[in-house]
Design an enzyme around this catalytic site. Structure first.
Site, mmCIF file in Angstrom:
data_model
loop_
_atom_site.group_PDB
_atom_site.id
_atom_site.type_symbol
_atom_site.label_atom_id
_atom_site.label_comp_id
_atom_site.label_asym_id
_atom_site.label_seq_id
_atom_site.Cartn_x
_atom_site.Cartn_y
_atom_site.Cartn_z
ATOM 1 C CD GLU A 87 -9.066 46.320 -29.226
ATOM 2 O OE1 GLU A 87 -8.304 46.587 -30.187
ATOM 3 O OE2 GLU A 87 -9.509 45.194 -28.999
ATOM 4 C CG LEU A 88 -10.420 51.416 -33.438
ATOM 5 C CD1 LEU A 88 -10.263 52.765 -34.118
ATOM 6 C CD2 LEU A 88 -11.780 50.820 -33.754
ATOM 7 C CD GLU B 288 -4.971 44.182 -36.443
ATOM 8 O OE1 GLU B 288 -4.944 43.780 -35.265
ATOM 9 O OE2 GLU B 288 -5.918 44.817 -36.915
ATOM 10 C CE LYS C 39 -23.449 43.744 -37.012
ATOM 11 N NZ LYS C 39 -22.581 42.638 -37.478
ATOM 12 C CG HIS C 40 -21.006 38.702 -31.622
ATOM 13 N ND1 HIS C 40 -19.738 39.005 -32.067
ATOM 14 C CD2 HIS C 40 -20.830 37.862 -30.559
ATOM 15 C CE1 HIS C 40 -18.853 38.384 -31.314
ATOM 16 N NE2 HIS C 40 -19.481 37.687 -30.392
ATOM 17 N N GLY D 11 -13.097 46.428 -33.456
ATOM 18 C CA GLY D 11 -13.031 46.006 -34.851
ATOM 19 C C GLY D 11 -11.960 46.767 -35.608
ATOM 20 C CB SER E 35 -22.565 38.485 -39.969
ATOM 21 O OG SER E 35 -23.338 39.648 -39.793
ATOM 22 C CB CYS F 29 -6.504 43.246 -31.370
ATOM 23 S SG CYS F 29 -7.012 42.909 -29.670
ATOM 24 C CD1 TRP G 115 -14.823 38.324 -37.415
ATOM 25 C CD2 TRP G 115 -13.310 36.839 -36.715
ATOM 26 N NE1 TRP G 115 -13.648 38.588 -38.088
ATOM 27 C CE2 TRP G 115 -12.700 37.683 -37.679
ATOM 28 C CE3 TRP G 115 -12.537 35.828 -36.143
ATOM 29 C CZ2 TRP G 115 -11.365 37.540 -38.069
ATOM 30 C CZ3 TRP G 115 -11.203 35.687 -36.522
ATOM 31 C CH2 TRP G 115 -10.641 36.538 -37.487
ATOM 32 C CG ASN G 116 -10.696 38.608 -32.646
ATOM 33 O OD1 ASN G 116 -11.720 39.196 -32.282
ATOM 34 N ND2 ASN G 116 -9.495 39.086 -32.384
#
Length: 455
Positions: A229-230, A360, A155-156, A207, A158, A263, A131-132
């Site tokens: 990408e985490l 993080e 799949k974005h 995510g 929610s 991130c 979402w960011n």
């Protein structure tokens, strides 16, 4: 069946609710994607580029309205939301312009009369995105995935269903074949179940690292290509020969961009002892000048966090740091108002064992740690399970280049904050993921590199 709720972080109130897609709707989407792929891949690369240029044109024409949608749904300050839309348009145009060159067969000299590497699309790609940066996270990947002839099922998060649906509308309005870009309003477990479907050929995931590991496991089990990408815990290293005032003036916005929910935001400030006091004083001064408030106001610097849970996590991280000896220079913290506001917090005397250094921090917390020399700075910078981005500040550019190569990250900026560009690969190492997005390196992630020899 739980409804998907769009909530305005500024007020904490629900904007709209959506029913998750049924199994029938999902299966229809998979069939559409498969059919659309066979049509889309047969278009000349330049034709695909022209269609994608239509999407970027709409983005630019409606940047204000789309920016306001981002701000309404996830709280980003409006000046950054509008900038996000423009960046998406620029990235789409880049790959629309370069796809033909990137897909041109490469001639190789071998024992055959003719040998080549043919670049061919793989098929429908499942994109699971956060979402960011609700438009950027999706369209930065879609730009090269679609330009190469693949199709995408999104799949974005929610948290941003309205942004997700709006993107599908824009693609259709621009004349993109139905099924080339689809939004699926589904939950995480349902998305995971799609990885095993025959129609899905690859997965692009952005995510948290825990969810990313599950995606990687499922993709590997089903022999599907994946890119992860985490996130990261990016170090911002200020050496003794740095332009301290400039470094501090960049450090504050690089920590607080998107209210710290980024991130690649600077998250750990590692400062040489000779300049630590000067840097810290300037950092505190600039942090205290940031304006927190209505994200729709173009003068606001800090908007709300996306949800109440984010505030709770930040509070736990700060409590852990202070219990281990961190000194609070700017108290910040939860704001007593409606919505999900959290004022920037600056901590001194940080140590590597604190959660603000090891985890993080997805919000405006800035821990500062003092080191004796550049080698200790590199050692502490690398002492993390993450490895996404980093920033080094020194007036000696050759030294900066040398130290940049010692950092265990996917991206480094010397005397600047690292900002993604379409022409540079984006991604990390260690717990920050696998594979790359953007540039030719990201373009080829979802391409079949086919070797052909003709005798």
């Amino acid at each position: 069946m739980n409804l998907i709720s769009s909530i305005n972080p500024t007020t904490g109130k629900t904007i709209k609710q959506f029913k998750p897609y049924s199994e029938e709707q999902i299966n229809t989407g998979l069939k559409k994607a498969n059919a659309a792929f066979h049509e889309w891949k047969e278009l000349d690369v330049s034709e695909r580029g022209e269609v994608l240029n239509g999407v970027s044109k709409l983005l630019r024409e409606r940047k204000q309205d789309l920016g306001e949608l981002i701000t309404q749904e996830m709280g980003k300050v409006i000046k950054q939301s509008v900038g996000e839309i423009v960046k998406c348009a620029d990235t789409i145009d880049y790959f629309a312009a370069h796809a033909e060159e990137l897909m041109h067969p490469e001639q190789i000299e071998t024992d055959a009369s003719e040998s080549m590497v043919s670049y061919e699309p793989m098929g429908p790609v499942l994109a699971i995105k956060p979402w960011n940066f609700p438009f950027w996270q999706v369209l930065s990947a879609a730009s090269h995935i679609l330009a190469a002839g693949n199709v995408m099922l999104l799949k974005h998060s929610s948290y941003v269903p309205m942004c997700a649906l709006k993107m599908e509308e824009l693609f259709l309005e621009a004349g993109v074949t139905e099924g080339v870009f689809q939004t699926l309003l589904i939950d995480g477990p349902t998305a995971s179940s799609l990885i095993s479907k025959n129609e899905i050929k690859a997965v692009s995931f952005t995510g948290g690292d825990a969810a990313g590991k599950k995606v990687a496991e499922l993709a590997a089990r089903n022999m599907k290509k994946f890119v992860l990408e985490l996130g990261g815990s990016d170090p911002f290293i200020v050496l003794s020969d740095a332009d301290v005032e400039k470094a501090a003036s960049v450090a504050v916005p690089s920590r607080c961009i998107n209210t710290g929910q980024t991130c690649i935001a600077a998250k750990r400030f590692i400062v040489a002892q000779e300049v630590a006091e000067e840097f810290t004083n300037k950092f505190v001064e600039l942090t205290e000048k940031l304006r927190l408030g209505d994200p729709m106001d173009k003068n606001t610097d800090i908007g709300p966090l996306v949800r109440e849970e984010q505030i709770t996590m930040l509070e736990q991280q700060v409590k852990d740091a202070t219990s281990k000896g961190a000194k609070v220079l700017v108290p910040g913290g939860r704001v007593n108002s409606e919505g999900f506001f959290y004022s920037p917090t600056v901590l001194a005397d940080a140590t590597p064992d604190m959660k603000v250094m090891a985890e993080e921090t997805f919000g405006p917390i800035a821990p500062i740690i003092t080191v004796k020399d550049e080698q200790e700075a590199i050692q502490i910078a690398n002492k993390t399970r993450f490895g996404l981005g980093a920033s080094i500040w020194t007036e000696d550019r050759e030294k900066g280049k040398l130290l940049a190569r010692q950092l265990e990250t996917g991206m480094v900026a010397v005397n600047a904050f690292f900002r993604p560009e379409a022409c540079m690969p984006f991604g990390g190492v260690k717990g920050s993921g696998m594979g790359r997005e953007m540039a030719k390196h990201g373009f080829y992630e979802f391409i079949n590199l086919k070797s052909i020899k003709i005798y």
